[in-house]
Motif scaffolding. Structure first.
Motif, short mmCIF file in Angstrom:
data_model
loop_
_atom_site.label_atom_id
_atom_site.label_comp_id
_atom_site.label_asym_id
_atom_site.label_seq_id
_atom_site.Cartn_x
_atom_site.Cartn_y
_atom_site.Cartn_z
N LEU A 109 0.83 -1.21 0.00
CA LEU A 109 0.00 0.00 0.00
C LEU A 109 0.86 1.26 0.00
O LEU A 109 2.05 1.22 0.32
N THR A 110 0.24 2.37 -0.33
CA THR A 110 0.95 3.65 -0.39
C THR A 110 1.17 4.22 1.00
O THR A 110 0.29 4.15 1.86
N SER A 111 2.35 4.79 1.23
CA SER A 111 2.63 5.49 2.48
C SER A 111 2.93 6.95 2.15
O SER A 111 3.62 7.23 1.17
N PRO A 112 2.42 7.90 2.92
CA PRO A 112 1.68 7.72 4.16
C PRO A 112 0.25 7.21 3.95
O PRO A 112 -0.28 7.27 2.84
N HIS A 113 -0.33 6.71 5.04
CA HIS A 113 -1.73 6.32 5.05
C HIS A 113 -2.55 7.62 5.05
O HIS A 113 -2.54 8.37 6.02
N MET A 114 -3.23 7.87 3.95
CA MET A 114 -3.97 9.12 3.81
C MET A 114 -5.35 8.84 3.27
O MET A 114 -5.49 8.23 2.21
N GLY A 115 -6.37 9.26 4.01
CA GLY A 115 -7.74 9.09 3.55
C GLY A 115 -8.63 8.47 4.62
O GLY A 115 -8.27 8.37 5.79
N TRP A 116 -9.80 8.05 4.17
CA TRP A 116 -10.83 7.54 5.07
C TRP A 116 -10.66 6.04 5.31
O TRP A 116 -10.35 5.30 4.38
#
Length: 197
Positions: A109-116
């Protein structure tokens, strides 16, 4: 009356406006001596943990926060600073919340963790009142508290991490309740209503 601790490492206005929408006008404070005069307090934070801890120390905040015996909640980096240690800069933190903060293992997964994202493993507590696992909150972070007995709610993003923590009169939310719509408003109201035993 709610104090918002201004460490120079946060967007104070978004937190203040969120409380004002709930009919509460918090006061932004810059002097640790002011803290004891408030019924509850918020420690917001964004940016790098090492820089933020240095500013807290320079401002004389660690002792004031350690001696505070009323509800105090950290938001995002503010939550991490309430923990014992963070690997972001290898920094000893305030030690009010048991456990350590480490780089979030996100896998593919993409870092940073951004979103809902959804909350899960929610424990009954005044801070989690009317909150369930079907509701989402808004995250922006790349480091996270490893779940332990102080975790009131968790989240999953590559790996499990603590989303809400509490220990005695100290609490923290890794996400941004002030940016989490109706769910965030409920969580902030829960903090306003939180009465210590």
């Amino acid at each position: 009356m709610i104090a918002i601790i201004n460490t120079g490492c946060a967007n104070i206005n978004s937190v203040r406006f969120a409380f004002e929408r709930l009919g509460v006008t918090p006061e932004v404070i810059t002097d640790p001596a002011q803290l004891q005069h408030f019924e509850r307090a918020i420690l917001p934070g964004v940016g790098h943990a090492k820089v933020a801890m240095e500013r807290l120390k320079q401002g004389g905040w660690p002792q004031a926060i350690a001696e505070y015996d009323k509800p105090l909640m950290g938001i995002c980096l503010g939550m991490q600073l309430l923990c014992e240690h963070t690997n972001e800069g290898d920094v000893t933190c305030l030690g009010m919340i048991p456990g350590n903060v480490q780089l979030l293992e996100v896998g593919e997964l993409t870092s940073p963790h951004m979103g809902w994202n959804n909350l899960n493993n929610i424990k009954a507590h005044p801070l989690t009142k009317r909150i369930d696992q079907h509701q989402q909150v808004y995250f922006v972070h790349s480091f996270a508290h490893t779940p332990n007995d102080s975790s009131l709610a968790q989240c999953e993003y590559g790996s499990a991490f603590s989303a809400i923590v509490a220990n005695d009169n100290y609490a923290g939310m890794q996400f941004h309740p002030e940016r989490s719509a109706k769910v965030g408003a409920q969580l902030l109201q829960n903090f306003i209503d939180w009465q210590l035993p």
